[in-house]
Design an enzyme around this catalytic site. Structure first.
Site, PDB file in Angstrom:
ATOM      1  N   GLU A 125       0.826  -1.221   0.000  1.00 37.09           N
ATOM      2  CA  GLU A 125       0.000   0.000   0.000  1.00 37.09           C
ATOM      3  C   GLU A 125       0.858   1.268   0.000  1.00 37.09           C
ATOM      4  O   GLU A 125       0.323   2.372   0.114  1.00 37.09           O
ATOM      5  CB  GLU A 125      -0.961   0.005   1.199  1.00 37.09           C
ATOM      6  CG  GLU A 125      -1.853  -1.230   1.292  1.00 37.09           C
ATOM      7  CD  GLU A 125      -2.557  -1.556  -0.024  1.00 37.09           C
ATOM      8  OE1 GLU A 125      -3.238  -0.659  -0.569  1.00 37.09           O
ATOM      9  OE2 GLU A 125      -2.417  -2.699  -0.501  1.00 37.09           O
ATOM     10  N   ARG A 163      15.856  10.962 -21.920  1.00 31.02           N
ATOM     11  CA  ARG A 163      15.836  11.344 -23.344  1.00 31.02           C
ATOM     12  C   ARG A 163      15.939  12.855 -23.551  1.00 31.02           C
ATOM     13  O   ARG A 163      16.206  13.315 -24.660  1.00 31.02           O
ATOM     14  CB  ARG A 163      14.649  10.731 -24.083  1.00 31.02           C
ATOM     15  CG  ARG A 163      13.318  11.298 -23.700  1.00 31.02           C
ATOM     16  CD  ARG A 163      12.194  10.395 -24.169  1.00 31.02           C
ATOM     17  NE  ARG A 163      12.087  10.321 -25.624  1.00 31.02           N
ATOM     18  CZ  ARG A 163      11.604  11.304 -26.387  1.00 31.02           C
ATOM     19  NH1 ARG A 163      11.201  12.436 -25.854  1.00 31.02           N
ATOM     20  NH2 ARG A 163      11.509  11.154 -27.686  1.00 31.02           N
ATOM     21  N   ASP A 178       8.931  18.009 -30.480  1.00 28.03           N
ATOM     22  CA  ASP A 178       8.469  19.387 -30.608  1.00 28.03           C
ATOM     23  C   ASP A 178       6.956  19.464 -30.484  1.00 28.03           C
ATOM     24  O   ASP A 178       6.426  20.392 -29.913  1.00 28.03           O
ATOM     25  CB  ASP A 178       8.851  19.979 -31.969  1.00 28.03           C
ATOM     26  CG  ASP A 178      10.349  20.204 -32.060  1.00 28.03           C
ATOM     27  OD1 ASP A 178      11.022  20.089 -31.021  1.00 28.03           O
ATOM     28  OD2 ASP A 178      10.823  20.488 -33.169  1.00 28.03           O
TER      29      ASP A 178
END
Ligand code: JB8
Length: 261
Positions: A125, A163, A178
Protein backbone atom coordinates in the site's frame (compact mmCIF):
# COMPACT_ATOMS: atom_id res chain seq x y z
CA UNK A 1 23.46 12.65 -14.58
CA UNK A 2 23.59 10.14 -11.73
CA UNK A 3 20.45 8.08 -11.00
CA UNK A 4 19.99 5.73 -8.05
CA UNK A 5 16.97 3.45 -7.77
CA UNK A 6 15.96 1.66 -4.56
CA UNK A 7 13.50 -1.23 -4.97
CA UNK A 8 12.74 -4.77 -3.79
CA UNK A 9 12.54 -5.78 -7.50
CA UNK A 10 15.80 -4.75 -9.23
CA UNK A 11 14.85 -6.97 -12.22
CA UNK A 12 12.15 -4.47 -13.20
CA UNK A 13 14.97 -2.22 -14.38
CA UNK A 14 16.48 -4.66 -16.91
CA UNK A 15 15.20 -2.53 -19.85
CA UNK A 16 17.59 0.25 -18.80
CA UNK A 17 20.18 -1.73 -20.77
CA UNK A 18 18.18 -1.48 -24.01
CA UNK A 19 17.69 0.97 -26.86
CA UNK A 20 18.01 4.71 -26.17
CA UNK A 21 18.51 4.33 -22.40
CA UNK A 22 21.14 1.61 -22.88
CA UNK A 23 23.00 3.82 -25.31
CA UNK A 24 22.82 6.84 -22.98
CA UNK A 25 24.40 4.64 -20.29
CA UNK A 26 27.13 3.17 -22.47
CA UNK A 27 28.00 6.67 -23.70
CA UNK A 28 28.39 7.80 -20.09
CA UNK A 29 25.60 10.39 -20.29
CA UNK A 30 23.78 8.74 -17.41
CA UNK A 31 25.10 6.57 -14.57
CA UNK A 32 22.22 4.40 -13.25
CA UNK A 33 22.64 2.26 -10.14
CA UNK A 34 19.87 -0.05 -8.95
CA UNK A 35 19.87 -1.16 -5.31
CA UNK A 36 17.94 -3.97 -3.62
CA UNK A 37 16.20 -2.55 -0.54
CA UNK A 38 16.60 -5.91 1.22
CA UNK A 39 20.34 -5.18 1.52
CA UNK A 40 19.25 -2.92 4.38
CA UNK A 41 17.27 -5.54 6.31
CA UNK A 42 18.93 -7.36 9.20
CA UNK A 43 16.43 -10.05 10.26
CA UNK A 44 16.42 -13.65 8.92
CA UNK A 45 13.27 -13.02 6.88
CA UNK A 46 14.64 -9.78 5.39
CA UNK A 47 11.35 -8.09 6.29
CA UNK A 48 10.40 -4.88 4.50
CA UNK A 49 6.66 -4.71 5.32
CA UNK A 50 4.37 -4.44 8.31
CA UNK A 51 0.69 -3.79 9.12
CA UNK A 52 -0.55 -0.15 9.13
CA UNK A 53 -1.21 1.65 12.41
CA UNK A 54 -4.92 2.41 12.67
CA UNK A 55 -5.83 -0.86 10.98
CA UNK A 56 -7.13 -1.49 7.49
CA UNK A 57 -6.24 -3.90 4.72
CA UNK A 58 -2.81 -4.44 3.19
CA UNK A 59 0.74 -3.88 4.33
CA UNK A 60 3.11 -0.91 4.29
CA UNK A 61 6.84 -0.68 3.75
CA UNK A 62 8.71 -0.21 7.01
CA UNK A 63 10.63 2.98 7.64
CA UNK A 64 13.96 1.48 8.86
CA UNK A 65 15.20 -0.21 5.65
CA UNK A 66 14.35 2.93 3.66
CA UNK A 67 16.14 5.19 6.12
CA UNK A 68 19.26 3.02 6.10
CA UNK A 69 19.18 2.69 2.31
CA UNK A 70 18.81 6.43 1.71
CA UNK A 71 21.52 7.24 4.26
CA UNK A 72 23.98 4.92 2.52
CA UNK A 73 23.01 5.59 -1.10
CA UNK A 74 23.02 9.37 -0.73
CA UNK A 75 26.00 9.39 1.65
CA UNK A 76 24.21 11.79 3.98
CA UNK A 77 21.49 12.06 6.57
CA UNK A 78 18.05 13.46 5.74
CA UNK A 79 17.95 17.23 5.26
CA UNK A 80 14.77 19.13 6.21
CA UNK A 81 13.27 20.69 3.06
CA UNK A 82 13.85 24.27 4.27
CA UNK A 83 17.57 23.58 4.90
CA UNK A 84 18.36 22.05 1.50
CA UNK A 85 20.97 23.79 -0.61
CA UNK A 86 22.88 22.39 -3.59
CA UNK A 87 25.65 21.57 -1.05
CA UNK A 88 23.47 19.72 1.47
CA UNK A 89 20.93 18.15 -0.89
CA UNK A 90 21.31 14.34 -0.82
CA UNK A 91 20.49 14.06 -4.49
CA UNK A 92 16.98 14.95 -5.59
CA UNK A 93 14.80 12.26 -3.97
CA UNK A 94 11.64 11.23 -5.85
CA UNK A 95 8.92 8.91 -4.57
CA UNK A 96 6.48 7.70 -7.26
CA UNK A 97 2.93 7.50 -5.86
CA UNK A 98 -0.58 8.02 -7.25
CA UNK A 99 -0.94 10.70 -4.54
CA UNK A 100 1.89 12.81 -6.00
CA UNK A 101 1.96 15.90 -8.19
CA UNK A 102 1.20 14.90 -11.79
CA UNK A 103 4.28 14.40 -13.97
CA UNK A 104 4.31 16.29 -17.28
CA UNK A 105 6.82 17.16 -19.99
CA UNK A 106 7.47 20.45 -18.12
CA UNK A 107 8.37 18.53 -14.92
CA UNK A 108 10.64 16.26 -17.02
CA UNK A 109 12.48 19.34 -18.27
CA UNK A 110 12.99 20.60 -14.70
CA UNK A 111 14.26 17.22 -13.50
CA UNK A 112 16.62 16.86 -16.47
CA UNK A 113 18.54 19.83 -15.04
CA UNK A 114 19.30 17.98 -11.77
CA UNK A 115 22.73 16.32 -11.47
CA UNK A 116 21.51 13.45 -9.26
CA UNK A 117 18.11 11.77 -8.88
CA UNK A 118 17.19 9.06 -6.36
CA UNK A 119 14.01 7.02 -6.97
CA UNK A 120 12.30 5.20 -4.09
CA UNK A 121 10.00 2.48 -5.42
CA UNK A 122 7.24 1.40 -3.03
CA UNK A 123 5.19 -1.81 -3.05
CA UNK A 124 2.11 -2.99 -1.13
CA UNK A 125 0.00 0.00 0.00
CA UNK A 126 3.07 2.25 -0.14
CA UNK A 127 5.84 3.43 2.19
CA UNK A 128 5.58 4.64 5.82
CA UNK A 129 4.92 8.37 5.34
CA UNK A 130 7.95 9.38 7.43
CA UNK A 131 10.26 8.35 4.58
CA UNK A 132 8.80 10.92 2.16
CA UNK A 133 8.43 13.51 4.95
CA UNK A 134 12.14 13.35 5.82
CA UNK A 135 13.73 12.56 2.45
CA UNK A 136 11.55 13.31 -0.58
CA UNK A 137 11.96 16.40 -2.71
CA UNK A 138 8.90 15.34 -4.64
CA UNK A 139 6.21 12.72 -4.74
CA UNK A 140 5.22 12.23 -8.39
CA UNK A 141 2.25 10.55 -10.07
CA UNK A 142 2.45 9.40 -13.69
CA UNK A 143 -1.35 9.58 -14.08
CA UNK A 144 -4.72 8.81 -12.56
CA UNK A 145 -4.52 5.04 -12.36
CA UNK A 146 -2.96 2.62 -9.88
CA UNK A 147 0.02 0.36 -10.54
CA UNK A 148 1.15 -2.50 -8.29
CA UNK A 149 4.25 -0.61 -7.25
CA UNK A 150 6.53 2.32 -8.00
CA UNK A 151 8.94 0.46 -10.31
CA UNK A 152 7.11 0.93 -13.61
CA UNK A 153 6.34 4.54 -12.70
CA UNK A 154 10.05 5.12 -12.00
CA UNK A 155 10.91 3.55 -15.39
CA UNK A 156 8.50 5.95 -17.11
CA UNK A 157 10.04 8.92 -15.30
CA UNK A 158 13.61 7.80 -16.04
CA UNK A 159 12.89 7.21 -19.73
CA UNK A 160 11.28 10.60 -20.14
CA UNK A 161 13.99 12.48 -18.20
CA UNK A 162 17.00 10.74 -19.76
CA UNK A 163 15.84 11.34 -23.34
CA UNK A 164 15.96 15.10 -22.54
CA UNK A 165 19.66 15.00 -21.66
CA UNK A 166 22.02 16.59 -24.20
CA UNK A 167 23.48 14.02 -26.60
CA UNK A 168 20.82 11.32 -26.07
CA UNK A 169 18.57 12.13 -29.03
CA UNK A 170 19.78 12.68 -32.57
CA UNK A 171 18.33 15.58 -34.60
CA UNK A 172 15.60 13.41 -36.12
CA UNK A 173 14.37 12.19 -32.76
CA UNK A 174 14.57 15.64 -31.18
CA UNK A 175 12.14 16.95 -33.77
CA UNK A 176 9.51 14.38 -32.78
CA UNK A 177 9.05 15.85 -29.35
CA UNK A 178 8.47 19.39 -30.61
CA UNK A 179 4.83 18.46 -31.05
CA UNK A 180 4.15 17.95 -27.37
CA UNK A 181 6.45 20.73 -26.29
CA UNK A 182 4.39 23.19 -28.37
CA UNK A 183 1.24 22.22 -26.43
CA UNK A 184 -0.53 20.40 -29.31
CA UNK A 185 -0.91 16.74 -30.21
CA UNK A 186 1.21 15.56 -33.11
CA UNK A 187 -0.27 15.44 -36.64
CA UNK A 188 -0.67 12.04 -38.39
CA UNK A 189 2.37 10.71 -40.28
CA UNK A 190 2.61 8.40 -43.32
CA UNK A 191 5.31 6.49 -45.17
CA UNK A 192 5.34 4.26 -48.28
CA UNK A 193 3.34 2.84 -50.02
CA UNK A 194 1.11 5.69 -51.29
CA UNK A 195 -1.98 3.45 -51.07
CA UNK A 196 -2.57 0.37 -48.97
CA UNK A 197 -5.79 -1.67 -48.71
CA UNK A 198 -7.61 1.26 -50.33
CA UNK A 199 -6.28 3.81 -47.81
CA UNK A 200 -4.46 6.71 -49.48
CA UNK A 201 -1.83 9.06 -48.11
CA UNK A 202 -3.20 12.65 -48.03
CA UNK A 203 -2.21 14.07 -51.47
CA UNK A 204 -0.73 17.30 -50.05
CA UNK A 205 2.11 15.24 -48.51
CA UNK A 206 3.10 14.10 -52.03
CA UNK A 207 2.84 17.60 -53.53
CA UNK A 208 6.38 18.75 -52.73
CA UNK A 209 4.95 22.12 -51.66
CA UNK A 210 6.58 22.62 -48.26
CA UNK A 211 4.53 25.65 -47.26
CA UNK A 212 1.29 23.71 -47.95
CA UNK A 213 2.63 20.69 -46.08
CA UNK A 214 3.49 22.78 -43.01
CA UNK A 215 0.03 24.37 -42.98
CA UNK A 216 -1.66 20.99 -43.39
CA UNK A 217 0.37 19.52 -40.51
CA UNK A 218 -0.41 22.43 -38.20
CA UNK A 219 -4.10 22.22 -39.16
CA UNK A 220 -4.18 18.49 -38.37
CA UNK A 221 -2.37 19.05 -35.05
CA UNK A 222 -4.89 21.75 -34.08
CA UNK A 223 -7.86 19.66 -35.24
CA UNK A 224 -6.77 16.53 -33.42
CA UNK A 225 -6.06 18.45 -30.23
CA UNK A 226 -9.53 20.05 -30.46
CA UNK A 227 -11.15 16.62 -30.99
CA UNK A 228 -9.16 14.55 -28.50
CA UNK A 229 -7.72 16.90 -25.89
CA UNK A 230 -9.75 20.12 -25.67
CA UNK A 231 -8.17 20.67 -22.22
CA UNK A 232 -4.82 21.31 -23.97
CA UNK A 233 -6.34 23.94 -26.26
CA UNK A 234 -7.82 25.80 -23.29
CA UNK A 235 -4.32 26.19 -21.83
CA UNK A 236 -2.81 27.50 -25.05
CA UNK A 237 -3.32 30.86 -26.76
CA UNK A 238 -3.92 30.42 -30.50
CA UNK A 239 -2.50 32.90 -33.02
CA UNK A 240 -4.87 34.36 -35.64
CA UNK A 241 -3.40 31.98 -38.21
CA UNK A 242 -3.91 28.96 -35.95
CA UNK A 243 -7.50 30.03 -35.20
CA UNK A 244 -8.20 30.22 -38.98
CA UNK A 245 -6.66 26.79 -39.58
CA UNK A 246 -8.75 25.23 -36.80
CA UNK A 247 -11.93 26.79 -38.29
CA UNK A 248 -10.99 25.29 -41.69
CA UNK A 249 -10.49 21.90 -40.02
CA UNK A 250 -13.95 22.09 -38.41
CA UNK A 251 -15.56 23.10 -41.71
CA UNK A 252 -13.85 20.29 -43.61
CA UNK A 253 -15.04 17.87 -40.94
CA UNK A 254 -18.70 18.91 -41.14
CA UNK A 255 -18.54 18.75 -44.96
CA UNK A 256 -17.20 15.19 -44.71
CA UNK A 257 -20.02 14.28 -42.31
CA UNK A 258 -22.66 15.68 -44.71
CA UNK A 259 -21.19 13.70 -47.58
CA UNK A 260 -21.36 10.57 -45.43
CA UNK A 261 -17.60 9.97 -45.31
C1 JB8 B 1 2.48 0.97 -4.32
O1 JB8 B 1 0.31 3.96 -9.68
B1 JB8 B 1 1.53 4.37 -9.20
C2 JB8 B 1 2.11 3.72 -7.94
C3 JB8 B 1 1.42 2.68 -7.30
C4 JB8 B 1 2.00 2.16 -6.14
C5 JB8 B 1 3.21 2.63 -5.64
C6 JB8 B 1 3.86 3.66 -6.28
C7 JB8 B 1 3.31 4.20 -7.44
C8 JB8 B 1 3.50 1.87 -4.48
N1 JB8 B 1 1.59 1.14 -5.30
O2 JB8 B 1 2.23 5.37 -9.84
Amino acid sequence: MRIDVITIFPDYFAPLELALLGKARSRGIVDVRVHDLRQWTYDVHRTVDDAPYGGGPGMLMKVEPWWQALTEVTGRGPVPAQDRTPETAPGHVIVPTPAGRVFTQAVAEELAAQPWLVFCCGRYEGIDARVAEAWADQELSIGDYVLSGGELAAMVLIDCIVRQLPGVLGDAESATQDSFVNGLLDCPHYTRPEAYEGQKVPPVLLSGNHADISRWRLKQALGRTWQRRPDLLEKRVLSDDERRLLEEFKQEMSKQELSGA
